[in-house]
Write a protein that holds these residues in place. Sequence first.
Motif, short mmCIF file in Angstrom:
data_model
loop_
_atom_site.label_atom_id
_atom_site.label_comp_id
_atom_site.label_asym_id
_atom_site.label_seq_id
_atom_site.Cartn_x
_atom_site.Cartn_y
_atom_site.Cartn_z
N TYR A 202 -44.47 -12.69 4.95
CA TYR A 202 -43.57 -12.95 6.09
C TYR A 202 -44.07 -12.61 7.54
CZ TYR A 202 -40.99 -12.12 1.60
OH TYR A 202 -40.76 -12.21 0.41
N PHE A 203 -43.71 -13.78 8.28
CA PHE A 203 -43.69 -13.46 9.62
C PHE A 203 -42.66 -12.80 10.35
CE2 PHE A 203 -47.25 -16.64 10.66
CZ PHE A 203 -48.21 -15.67 10.83
N TYR A 204 -42.66 -11.89 11.14
CA TYR A 204 -41.41 -11.30 12.02
C TYR A 204 -41.37 -12.13 13.22
CZ TYR A 204 -38.56 -7.40 13.39
OH TYR A 204 -37.36 -6.56 13.80
N VAL A 205 -42.66 -12.63 13.76
CA VAL A 205 -42.56 -13.10 15.17
C VAL A 205 -43.41 -14.53 14.80
CG1 VAL A 205 -43.93 -12.97 17.24
CG2 VAL A 205 -42.90 -11.01 16.25
N ASN A 206 -42.99 -15.46 15.56
CA ASN A 206 -43.52 -16.99 15.13
C ASN A 206 -43.84 -17.60 16.62
OD1 ASN A 206 -42.89 -17.58 12.23
ND2 ASN A 206 -41.25 -16.57 12.95
N PRO A 207 -45.13 -17.33 16.85
CA PRO A 207 -45.48 -17.89 18.15
C PRO A 207 -45.73 -19.36 17.88
CG PRO A 207 -47.36 -16.57 17.29
CD PRO A 207 -46.15 -16.44 16.27
N LEU A 208 -45.86 -19.97 19.07
CA LEU A 208 -46.33 -21.60 18.98
C LEU A 208 -47.73 -21.70 19.44
CD1 LEU A 208 -43.12 -21.67 19.38
CD2 LEU A 208 -43.45 -23.98 19.79
N GLN A 209 -48.62 -20.53 19.62
CA GLN A 209 -49.73 -20.64 20.26
C GLN A 209 -50.51 -19.31 19.94
OE1 GLN A 209 -50.51 -21.45 24.50
NE2 GLN A 209 -52.72 -21.61 23.78
N LEU A 210 -51.62 -19.21 19.39
CA LEU A 210 -52.54 -18.23 19.31
C LEU A 210 -53.95 -18.34 19.78
CD1 LEU A 210 -52.09 -15.33 17.88
CD2 LEU A 210 -52.94 -16.17 15.91
N ARG A 211 -54.43 -17.77 20.63
CA ARG A 211 -55.48 -18.20 21.39
C ARG A 211 -56.79 -17.49 20.26
NH1 ARG A 211 -52.46 -17.11 25.54
NH2 ARG A 211 -52.37 -18.67 27.22
N GLY A 212 -58.03 -18.40 20.47
CA GLY A 212 -59.15 -17.76 19.78
C GLY A 212 -59.61 -16.33 20.07
N GLY A 213 -59.96 -15.65 18.80
CA GLY A 213 -60.21 -14.45 19.13
C GLY A 213 -59.02 -13.42 19.57
N SER A 214 -57.71 -13.66 19.28
CA SER A 214 -57.00 -12.81 19.74
C SER A 214 -57.06 -11.63 18.98
CB SER A 214 -55.49 -13.41 19.27
OG SER A 214 -55.20 -14.60 20.19
N THR A 215 -56.73 -10.53 19.44
CA THR A 215 -56.90 -9.07 18.89
C THR A 215 -55.15 -8.85 18.76
OG1 THR A 215 -56.72 -8.03 21.07
CG2 THR A 215 -58.67 -8.24 19.98
N PRO A 216 -55.31 -8.08 17.40
CA PRO A 216 -53.94 -7.66 16.86
C PRO A 216 -53.27 -6.77 17.87
CG PRO A 216 -55.76 -6.93 15.18
CD PRO A 216 -56.39 -7.81 16.40
N ASP A 217 -52.21 -6.62 18.28
CA ASP A 217 -51.57 -5.46 19.28
C ASP A 217 -50.74 -4.94 18.82
OD1 ASP A 217 -49.77 -7.46 19.48
OD2 ASP A 217 -49.56 -7.43 21.38
N GLU A 218 -50.02 -5.14 17.80
CA GLU A 218 -49.15 -4.12 16.92
C GLU A 218 -48.74 -4.91 15.54
OE1 GLU A 218 -45.01 -3.79 17.85
OE2 GLU A 218 -45.24 -5.36 19.43
N ARG B 246 -45.97 -6.08 14.62
CA ARG B 246 -45.33 -7.46 14.48
C ARG B 246 -46.31 -8.73 14.98
NH1 ARG B 246 -40.65 -5.88 18.48
NH2 ARG B 246 -42.66 -5.13 19.29
N SER B 247 -47.41 -8.46 15.47
CA SER B 247 -48.33 -9.52 15.99
C SER B 247 -48.73 -10.38 14.75
CB SER B 247 -49.53 -8.93 16.50
OG SER B 247 -50.37 -9.95 16.83
N PRO B 248 -48.62 -11.52 15.15
CA PRO B 248 -49.08 -12.75 14.30
C PRO B 248 -50.67 -12.74 14.05
CG PRO B 248 -48.03 -13.68 16.19
CD PRO B 248 -48.12 -12.28 16.50
N ALA B 249 -51.16 -12.01 15.10
CA ALA B 249 -52.45 -11.99 14.76
C ALA B 249 -53.25 -11.00 13.34
CB ALA B 249 -53.54 -11.06 15.88
N HIS B 250 -52.19 -10.30 12.90
CA HIS B 250 -52.37 -9.74 11.56
C HIS B 250 -52.05 -10.78 10.52
CE1 HIS B 250 -52.58 -5.69 13.00
NE2 HIS B 250 -51.50 -5.82 13.63
N GLY B 251 -51.42 -11.83 10.76
CA GLY B 251 -51.03 -12.75 9.71
C GLY B 251 -49.93 -12.32 9.09
N ARG B 252 -49.45 -12.88 8.07
CA ARG B 252 -47.91 -12.48 7.54
C ARG B 252 -48.38 -11.19 6.52
NH1 ARG B 252 -48.40 -17.78 6.90
NH2 ARG B 252 -46.96 -19.14 8.09
N ARG B 253 -47.10 -10.51 6.52
CA ARG B 253 -47.19 -9.02 5.78
C ARG B 253 -46.06 -9.34 4.55
NH1 ARG B 253 -49.24 -4.20 9.17
NH2 ARG B 253 -51.10 -5.47 10.12
N GLY B 254 -46.38 -8.29 3.67
CA GLY B 254 -45.35 -8.18 2.53
C GLY B 254 -44.17 -7.47 2.73
N TRP B 255 -44.21 -6.71 3.67
CA TRP B 255 -43.04 -5.88 4.02
C TRP B 255 -43.34 -5.35 5.59
CZ3 TRP B 255 -39.02 -7.01 1.42
CH2 TRP B 255 -37.86 -6.09 1.37
#
Lengths: 646, 646
Positions: B373-389, B391-400
């Motif tokens: 699941y995604f908690y947060v659903n942005p409409l843009q992710l830049r190249g090379g984005s680093t996870p910041d926490e 909830r970040s989509p840069a981590h991808g969806r999570r099981g929980w």
Amino acid sequence: MSTAAPTTGPGLSPARPTESATGVSTPLGLDRARITGGFWLDRQQAVSTGIRAGYEQLERAGNLQNLRIAAGQAEGEAVGPIFADSDVYKWLEAVAWELAREPDDDLLALQREVTAVVAAAQQEDGYLDSVVQVRLGPEGRYTDLPWSHEHYCAGHLIQAAVAQVRCTGDRELLEVAVRLADHLVATFGEDRRHDVDGHPVIEMALVELYRETGNRDYLELARYFVDARGHGLMASYGKEPAYFSDRVPVREATTVEGHAVRAVYLTAGATDLAAETGDESLLTTLDGQFANMWAAKTYVTGGFGSRWDYEAFGEPYELTPDRAYAETCASIGVVQWAWRMLLATGRPSYGDAIERILFNGFLAGVSLGGAEYFYVNPLQLRGGSTPDENRSPAHGRRGWFACACCPPNVMRTMASLAGLLASRSEGALEVHQYATASLDGGGLAVDVVTDYPWTPEIRLTVTAVDDPATELRLRVPAWATGATVSVRGEERPATPGGYATVSADWRVGDEVVLTLPLQVRTVTAHPRVDAVRGCVALERGPLVYTFEHADQPAGVELDDIALLPGTARAGEHRSDLLAGVTPLNARGRHLTAPDEYAAWPWPTDGGSPRVGEPVDLVAVPYYAWANREIDAMRVWVPLAPDGTPA
Amino acid sequence: MSTAAPTTGPGLSPARPTESATGVSTPLGLDRARITGGFWLDRQQAVSTGIRAGYEQLERAGNLQNLRIAAGQAEGEAVGPIFADSDVYKWLEAVAWELAREPDDDLLALQREVTAVVAAAQQEDGYLDSVVQVRLGPEGRYTDLPWSHEHYCAGHLIQAAVAQVRCTGDRELLEVAVRLADHLVATFGEDRRHDVDGHPVIEMALVELYRETGNRDYLELARYFVDARGHGLMASYGKEPAYFSDRVPVREATTVEGHAVRAVYLTAGATDLAAETGDESLLTTLDGQFANMWAAKTYVTGGFGSRWDYEAFGEPYELTPDRAYAETCASIGVVQWAWRMLLATGRPSYGDAIERILFNGFLAGVSLGGAEYFYVNPLQLRGGSTPDENRSPAHGRRGWFACACCPPNVMRTMASLAGLLASRSEGALEVHQYATASLDGGGLAVDVVTDYPWTPEIRLTVTAVDDPATELRLRVPAWATGATVSVRGEERPATPGGYATVSADWRVGDEVVLTLPLQVRTVTAHPRVDAVRGCVALERGPLVYTFEHADQPAGVELDDIALLPGTARAGEHRSDLLAGVTPLNARGRHLTAPDEYAAWPWPTDGGSPRVGEPVDLVAVPYYAWANREIDAMRVWVPLAPDGTPA
């Protein structure tokens, strides 16, 4: 870059390198650089009232009482945030610089009164943090270092102590700082407790204490704190390591990330460390980090940190104007970093950076009256914005905050501002920032008279000559196309983006005039800055301008304007407006959305806004916004669509 | 708007109005609406695995154990957030709808096991909140209502109980819910404790409990909670009242503000209240609030809440794509609100809204596999984005998640999705959403077969006729220019943005074909949306498309692309791609910044990016992003500058 600069005199300045430091320049210090009139003296005098009000604010907020309770002079519970002491220390530092700028017995008495309370609160073994002592007791020490700010408070204490001894000669606070620093040296390190504070500042402070005392233990502890970071020590504390600048070691990082103030306090401290240890490799790394930040993570106003959540730097080019966080403290932190880089490398671009920040992002953080502050500095406020929390600019500036880091940070920066004007190096006096001032470089002393940033001429008159061969180096900002410098009436071009070097067989009374043309500039953002695509901002000299609702004709909604290219011109200087500003006049269009935009689905294939009547628009310096009312404001404005002539 | 709709049958559906409610339509319920194939059955079957995995997640995270400890069946401390129980209740609700959709003995056994634990945890007087009971004890009840989520948990329990009795006939949880609701009735109200919970949902829940039990006390308490809000009760709790939708009474508000999920759960509950109390004035107010939200505070994807800080709606038109928060729960909340508005007003625009959300903002919240699941659903992710926490989509969806509101919210929505397909009113069967399904409106039953959203034809075959005069009303989306409807082979145009009404003397076997043309649409945002000025998004049918790094030619950086107008076309449907999608092909340009953009100052007077080589670009449905890798993605893409032909 390796010439050791000579140190003479007391050096009333923050970030004073030792003689053995790597670096090309030594700051003049407040004893040799004095702002005597003009734009910045007005701002300093305004903030001077804020410094005096600061004592009352610290009393009202309970910060002083916390220290009295810890000292056993009062009873009660500690109040405020865990880092409440740091506000007292930043205020004490501001007072020290203010006393160097303008001696005042009442203020000196306040300094001594507060210093005595701080000294009394210190514990036997040197530990000092009144909130931890009162709220958590001895068992509470260092139990939550990522959040407790114990080293952060210590750092600000040390900075205040160094300022105090340099400015007033009082040593009581320095003795407290030395005891605290010795306690830290005994407690933390590779072979002692391996841990760092969540919020940097101790690094800068320890290097300064080394500079003041000569004790290399402090330099070594600073090195340890710089190097211990970046290995994920703080990964398990509920935020990502990046938040704490703890994801990548500072020697390996290519940019800054996470909480903006934390990040730039760390790099500023690492710059001090690099300078004092002769670490050219670290300096080169920091130079690259600064360049990356400046190119991709800096607002046009010299604001830093685009994210409200976590007060953090965003991704490269993630620079939304409306939700810019751009904390006042972050701008101050970058000034500190840039100043250290300038001293160490001599690169004029650091002087340009400091100028952009001081005149815009930093100065907007304080009211024209000098005693109200912004925490957050957006580049756009929509019409009818509703306040959403205490930090929101929709409330306007405030006299104090529950988290009051910014106000005393503004105070200490403004009081010590003359220290950023100039430096000296072997055989040269370098002038980095322009203000009406007296500058004494040793070999050469000059008086500077200017109405900058309103008028282009900066007039320097030689007032004393010790070495007639001293070079005068004048920073020519990169934006100053057409700049000239004249010596004894002889004019020549001065190349923007460097130093104009002037040599003469100096005699008292010689006059040098630097002219920095003040054409209005229309700037665009890097194409990757999605948030301001199709927009421009107006600049003139060192100032970034903004449009405020109050200055526009009745009925003009700033949310709907567009600017007609090439129409912006400087207006008459108005001493009655915003404590005296030169506004800009421009021609624009009032755009309106077609009716079919009232709801989804919006028109397909690029339906255009309707072009309304032409309108006359007025821009004022960004730093002066929100001094009349809090209403719509925007720095970035769309260019009018093609085919809409004035 | 005042025709009372007849209620017959059990009505296995959330938000089932009573016979006396204001409203034009009654939902069919899962007993009369079944998804039998096609796009949505695939999605339901995927999430079905997530529902089964949910039990393990709740066990692992400690939510079930909290209840066992409160029940005295286990020892230990409560773990997780204060609202941990709510995840259990949302999961129980999902299980109930899932059992109505697809009976399963193992799942029924799990439902009964967990229900028994919940029942055992309830206290004598009806109070139930395992975390408060275990962590704070009896003295801790209702001591921090803005943050304790006690009514929020109660609301989710009631919703689960109502779902359970409707779907499986089990009454045990309903009895728990009634005891808890009676306790709330005895405790809160104008003449009792005057207070409301920081997080709405209890309002919807109490109205549903009234619908299920006929006890008007619950309706009255819902009215009290709706009306007590908006008077700044929560002003002193460290956040602005706006955060809690507590700044303006719901009857006076003209928009939604603050925490997005809180805001739309409240308006959904107020809609239930308006319907059941015949309050046309409140309904009109809510209709205006929805229209304002849809026009100015809604992402093109059907995402809501642009601010990470406080998970909040921003100002009107503050819709940054990169920092869109757009919590999955907020999209779900708006579906609930829109569905209630649709039943009460009959306006097809609510059906359009639900369609946009379901196919985009909601569906992106869950992986194609159905259990991440995604908690947060942005409409843009830049190249090379680093996870910041976390909830970040840069981590991808999570099981929980530590705060796991979204996963069980997706589950209950997906399991009950058939309930949103259709409704009936006097003499009519209304079809709002298109899926392969069986629909039984009473007077008329139809089977729907379609490959929508990939192909334009929706084929309805009459399977049973009780009243041959029943009108069939088919929603024609506002985007569906050129739509047609044919009855028994006779085709006529169908006007977009309304219902195509089809009457015939129905016989079993009659065929109706609705054709919704699926041209690629290039949409622009309202001119006030600063964040995507000069950009377009691509849509086809109900789907919003996005560009993902994975689909572009090697070397293409999505951060630098521009789209050439009019070049987007639907490609071949690819069953091997992202569980089967029709991608779009478009022609673009790879822009690069001129070298002088490397650092400030950037070029003056609108220096343009360099236009690079033309490139072939591929877009995929937004809902399917981040199912291969987490890399650059963007919905909004700049149009190529003038004069750059393909």
